[in-house]
Design a protein around this motif. Structure first.
Motif, short mmCIF file in Angstrom:
data_model
loop_
_atom_site.label_atom_id
_atom_site.label_comp_id
_atom_site.label_asym_id
_atom_site.label_seq_id
_atom_site.Cartn_x
_atom_site.Cartn_y
_atom_site.Cartn_z
N ASP A 167 0.83 -1.20 0.00
CA ASP A 167 0.00 0.00 0.00
C ASP A 167 0.87 1.26 0.00
OD1 ASP A 167 -2.05 1.83 0.19
OD2 ASP A 167 -2.50 1.41 2.30
N ASP A 203 -5.55 0.26 0.74
CA ASP A 203 -5.89 -0.61 -0.37
C ASP A 203 -4.64 -0.81 -1.24
OD1 ASP A 203 -7.49 -2.06 -2.14
OD2 ASP A 203 -8.05 -0.28 -3.29
N VAL A 204 -4.44 -2.02 -1.74
CA VAL A 204 -3.35 -2.29 -2.66
C VAL A 204 -3.95 -2.37 -4.05
CG1 VAL A 204 -1.51 -3.92 -3.30
CG2 VAL A 204 -2.09 -3.57 -0.89
N ASP A 205 -3.55 -1.42 -4.91
CA ASP A 205 -4.14 -1.37 -6.25
C ASP A 205 -3.12 -0.89 -7.28
OD1 ASP A 205 -4.00 1.39 -5.80
OD2 ASP A 205 -6.14 1.57 -5.34
N MET A 206 -3.59 -0.65 -8.49
CA MET A 206 -2.71 -0.23 -9.58
C MET A 206 -2.02 1.10 -9.28
SD MET A 206 -4.55 -1.43 -13.12
CE MET A 206 -5.98 -0.42 -12.91
N ASP A 207 -2.68 1.98 -8.56
CA ASP A 207 -2.08 3.26 -8.23
C ASP A 207 -0.84 3.09 -7.36
OD1 ASP A 207 -4.02 4.64 -9.67
OD2 ASP A 207 -5.33 4.88 -7.92
N ASP A 208 -0.85 2.09 -6.48
CA ASP A 208 0.32 1.82 -5.65
C ASP A 208 1.49 1.35 -6.52
OD1 ASP A 208 -0.89 2.29 -3.00
OD2 ASP A 208 -2.10 0.54 -3.51
N LEU A 251 1.56 -4.96 -8.64
CA LEU A 251 0.57 -5.12 -9.71
C LEU A 251 0.11 -6.58 -9.81
CD1 LEU A 251 -1.03 -3.72 -11.90
CD2 LEU A 251 0.90 -4.07 -13.45
N TYR A 263 -2.20 -7.32 -6.86
CA TYR A 263 -3.50 -6.71 -7.13
C TYR A 263 -4.28 -7.51 -8.18
CZ TYR A 263 -6.94 -3.64 -9.22
OH TYR A 263 -8.10 -3.14 -9.74
N SER A 264 -3.60 -7.92 -9.24
CA SER A 264 -4.25 -8.67 -10.31
C SER A 264 -4.83 -9.99 -9.82
CB SER A 264 -3.27 -8.92 -11.46
OG SER A 264 -2.84 -7.72 -12.01
N ARG A 318 -5.76 -10.76 -6.78
CA ARG A 318 -6.90 -10.49 -5.91
C ARG A 318 -8.11 -10.01 -6.71
NH1 ARG A 318 -5.78 -11.29 -1.03
NH2 ARG A 318 -5.88 -9.82 0.61
N ALA A 319 -7.87 -9.18 -7.74
CA ALA A 319 -8.96 -8.71 -8.59
C ALA A 319 -9.61 -9.86 -9.33
CB ALA A 319 -8.46 -7.65 -9.57
#
Length: 158
Positions: free
Chosen positions: A55, A61-66, A127, A130-131, A133-134
């Motif tokens: 994060d 949240d762990v996402d693409m922005d991170d 990434l 995140y992928s 988990r998505a």
């Protein structure tokens, strides 16, 4: 002299317990030492910072922005700039963001040191995490970064 260290505790048994109790994007809390369950008057209260691995933005949240911010940090550093991950006003918060972003070597210095660096690999790993988990795969970090299992000091070291 009697060793009383086993009788010293803090407000929370684990960092996860503190994080879950605070229910915020990250924690920056002072812990009160206790001796046999009673607050120790006049004792130093260590301040601890707790967050979610990966994060970078410290938004919970762990996402693409991170992954993007981690890659941007790497790019600025490679270009000779002195990047920051936060607004730079709190040195310890910057160290937390760096530690959480350095998913494969877990530098606690808050900057590149030796082989503990924020790199493109970290951005890729964030990434990838995140992928997974998505896509509905609840992957743990050692499944994404197997080297964590042998990284001395990591909570995932076996």
């Amino acid at each position: 002299a009697t060793d009383i260290t086993a009788d010293i505790t803090f407000d929370y048994a684990t960092p996860k317990a503190a994080f879950d109790d605070k229910n915020e994007a990250y924690c920056a809390i002072e812990l009160t030492p206790k001796y046999n369950g009673e607050d120790v008057d006049g004792a130093a209260k260590p301040k601890v910072y707790i967050g979610i691995k990966g994060d970078t933005q410290l938004d919970g949240d762990v996402d693409m922005d991170d992954a993007f911010d981690t890659l941007q940090y790497y790019s600025y550093n490679a270009a000779g700039r002195t990047p920051t991950l936060t607004d730079g006003k709190d040195e310890n918060l910057e160290k937390l963001a760096y530690f959480l972003s350095d998913v494969d070597t877990e530098s606690t210095a808050g900057k590149n040191e030796g082989n503990k660096t924020l790199s493109m690999d970290d951005a890729f790993n964030i990434l990838q995490y995140y992928s997974y988990r998505a896509a509905g795969r609840n992957m743990a970090w050692p499944e994404v970064v197997p080297s964590l299992k042998t990284l001395k000091g990591s909570i995932w070291a076996e």
